[in-house]
Design a protein around this motif. Structure first.
Motif, mmCIF file in Angstrom:
data_model
loop_
_atom_site.group_PDB
_atom_site.id
_atom_site.type_symbol
_atom_site.label_atom_id
_atom_site.label_comp_id
_atom_site.label_asym_id
_atom_site.label_seq_id
_atom_site.Cartn_x
_atom_site.Cartn_y
_atom_site.Cartn_z
ATOM 1 N N UNK A 126 -40.446 -9.058 -48.895
ATOM 2 C CA UNK A 126 -39.893 -10.267 -49.619
ATOM 3 C C UNK A 126 -38.761 -10.189 -50.430
ATOM 4 N N UNK A 127 -37.588 -10.736 -50.191
ATOM 5 C CA UNK A 127 -36.285 -10.726 -51.102
ATOM 6 C C UNK A 127 -36.051 -12.242 -51.498
ATOM 7 N N UNK A 128 -35.835 -12.421 -52.679
ATOM 8 C CA UNK A 128 -35.350 -13.662 -53.312
ATOM 9 C C UNK A 128 -33.957 -13.620 -53.231
ATOM 10 N N UNK A 129 -33.239 -14.959 -53.172
ATOM 11 C CA UNK A 129 -33.585 -16.305 -52.983
ATOM 12 C C UNK A 129 -34.198 -16.439 -51.336
ATOM 13 N N UNK A 130 -35.106 -17.245 -51.001
ATOM 14 C CA UNK A 130 -35.456 -17.474 -49.815
ATOM 15 C C UNK A 130 -35.450 -19.036 -49.677
ATOM 16 N N UNK A 131 -34.918 -19.507 -48.120
ATOM 17 C CA UNK A 131 -34.984 -20.673 -47.871
ATOM 18 C C UNK A 131 -35.587 -20.747 -46.632
ATOM 19 N N UNK A 132 -35.723 -22.252 -46.399
ATOM 20 C CA UNK A 132 -36.863 -22.404 -44.928
ATOM 21 C C UNK A 132 -35.832 -23.370 -44.090
ATOM 22 N N UNK A 133 -35.759 -22.947 -43.051
ATOM 23 C CA UNK A 133 -34.766 -23.797 -41.908
ATOM 24 C C UNK A 133 -35.547 -24.180 -40.843
ATOM 25 N N UNK A 134 -35.132 -24.933 -40.045
ATOM 26 C CA UNK A 134 -35.770 -25.516 -38.965
ATOM 27 C C UNK A 134 -36.384 -26.795 -38.951
ATOM 28 N N UNK A 135 -36.569 -27.514 -38.130
ATOM 29 C CA UNK A 135 -37.221 -28.994 -38.030
ATOM 30 C C UNK A 135 -38.589 -28.943 -38.892
ATOM 31 N N UNK A 136 -39.576 -28.048 -38.916
ATOM 32 C CA UNK A 136 -40.564 -27.838 -39.754
ATOM 33 C C UNK A 136 -40.332 -27.639 -41.098
ATOM 34 N N UNK A 137 -39.255 -27.359 -41.624
ATOM 35 C CA UNK A 137 -38.854 -27.297 -43.141
ATOM 36 C C UNK A 137 -38.821 -28.841 -43.545
ATOM 37 N N UNK A 138 -38.666 -29.728 -42.723
ATOM 38 C CA UNK A 138 -38.940 -31.303 -43.276
ATOM 39 C C UNK A 138 -40.110 -31.786 -43.424
ATOM 40 N N UNK A 139 -41.194 -30.803 -42.985
ATOM 41 C CA UNK A 139 -42.849 -31.341 -43.297
ATOM 42 C C UNK A 139 -42.987 -30.795 -44.632
ATOM 43 N N UNK A 140 -43.241 -31.697 -45.511
ATOM 44 C CA UNK A 140 -43.411 -31.268 -47.101
ATOM 45 C C UNK A 140 -44.557 -30.476 -47.379
ATOM 46 N N UNK A 141 -45.679 -30.678 -46.359
ATOM 47 C CA UNK A 141 -46.974 -29.895 -46.460
ATOM 48 C C UNK A 141 -46.831 -28.632 -46.439
ATOM 49 N N UNK A 142 -46.138 -28.345 -45.269
ATOM 50 C CA UNK A 142 -45.781 -26.786 -44.880
ATOM 51 C C UNK A 142 -44.577 -26.338 -46.146
ATOM 52 N N UNK A 143 -43.874 -26.944 -46.182
ATOM 53 C CA UNK A 143 -42.998 -26.400 -47.249
ATOM 54 C C UNK A 143 -43.759 -25.805 -48.560
ATOM 55 N N UNK A 144 -44.570 -26.958 -49.075
ATOM 56 C CA UNK A 144 -45.062 -26.800 -50.440
ATOM 57 C C UNK A 144 -46.005 -25.711 -50.082
ATOM 58 N N UNK A 145 -46.787 -25.623 -49.203
ATOM 59 C CA UNK A 145 -47.786 -24.532 -48.894
ATOM 60 C C UNK A 145 -47.430 -23.027 -48.692
ATOM 61 N N UNK A 146 -46.088 -23.031 -47.878
ATOM 62 C CA UNK A 146 -45.574 -21.674 -48.022
ATOM 63 C C UNK A 146 -44.940 -21.305 -49.333
ATOM 64 N N UNK A 147 -44.440 -22.029 -50.096
ATOM 65 C CA UNK A 147 -44.158 -21.746 -51.630
ATOM 66 C C UNK A 147 -45.492 -21.393 -52.338
ATOM 67 N N UNK A 148 -46.518 -21.743 -51.990
ATOM 68 C CA UNK A 148 -47.767 -21.402 -52.793
ATOM 69 C C UNK A 148 -48.189 -20.016 -52.397
ATOM 70 N N UNK A 149 -48.090 -19.945 -51.008
ATOM 71 C CA UNK A 149 -48.410 -18.598 -50.481
ATOM 72 C C UNK A 149 -47.485 -17.255 -50.787
#
Length: 263
Positions: A206-229
């Motif tokens: 893992x290297x910060x900063x990290x961004x999330x791309x693709x259509x699934x990045x607009x799913x707030x549930x996946x977005x928040x859960x990835x941040x938690x993990x």
């Protein structure tokens, strides 16, 4: 210098028209027909928005699942190269990209110039992809666009153990028949998906900063859960649709080629 980046994915087609490093227009469409035909349609719609014609476009770079079927592409580049380039341009501080597309998931380490430092991807199983979410939405009779918000309301997320989409669908239907709450099922599905994607990213470090791309990045549930993990916040794309990242990167590579810088 006017160029185009065209990203034909398994679920959506994207086109971006750029002039001298500035986005003039973009378009996103469902890939419901052959890749060649949808490429023509999404390109034409983006051109209409920009007020330009094909003759104005000096070079087009194609990428994505259907890149080799784009009839007007002057060159094709890998999704990984385009997402790395696009993400670094959109958010200059980014050093890592997590991308979830229609059929696969990727983790990419990015150099300062937007080139690839290291990457890993999973295209063997669709369990960590947009297709996975579509299958589950249909199985649970839930609108795809509502899944993320509903998953965040989970009070006791279920454990979804199956790694295969087909088996996971059977498992979810069985859990539903047991009377479990829809939100808890969705919470479990999103957690399972996020864990697989984060494990993929951890495999290359893992290297910060990290961004999330693709259509699934607009799913707030996946977005928040990835941040938690991950245990760290993601750098959110505020002004540009994360689904356009690959097309933006393709357009930037087209600019480099016109300028004689390779790409």
């Amino acid at each position: 210098m006017i160029v185009c980046g065209c990203d034909i994915g398994s679920l959506t087609a994207k086109a971006v028209i750029m002039e001298n490093g500035r986005i003039l227009a973009s378009e996103v469409m469902r890939t419901g027909i052959g890749p060649g035909k949808i490429a023509e349609e999404v390109f034409e719609k983006a051109l209409q928005k920009s007020g330009l014609s094909r003759n104005n476009v000096q070079r087009t770079v194609g990428t994505g699942y259907g890149k080799n079927k784009i009839p007007f592409a002057d060159d094709v580049q890998s999704e990984i190269a385009c997402h790395a380039k696009g993400a670094k341009w959109i958010i200059p501080s980014v050093n890592m990209v997590i991308d979830i597309g229609g059929q696969d998931a990727k983790a990419i380490k990015v150099n300062d110039d937007g080139s690839i430092k290291k990457y890993v991807y999973n295209d063997v199983c669709a369990s960590g992809s947009g297709r996975f979410l579509e299958v589950m939405a249909e199985a649970l009779n839930v609108e795809l666009e509502e899944m993320g918000e509903l998953s965040l309301k989970a009070e006791d997320p279920v454990n979804v153990s199956s790694q295969c989409v087909i088996f996971a669908e059977t498992e979810v239907i069985s859990i539903l028949n047991e009377g479990r709450n829809i939100n808890d099922i969705l919470g479990g599905l999103h957690k399972s998906m996020a864990r697989r994607v984060v494990a993929l990213a951890r495999s290359i470090g893992i290297e910060q900063d990290i961004t999330f791309t693709g259509g699934v990045a607009k799913n707030i549930g996946v977005y928040k859960t990835i941040e938690t993990e991950l245990g760290v916040p993601l750098k959110k794309m505020e002004k540009i649709d994360p689904q356009l990242t690959g097309a933006v990167g393709a357009a930037l590579l087209a600019e480099n080629q016109v300028a004689g810088q390779g790409g």
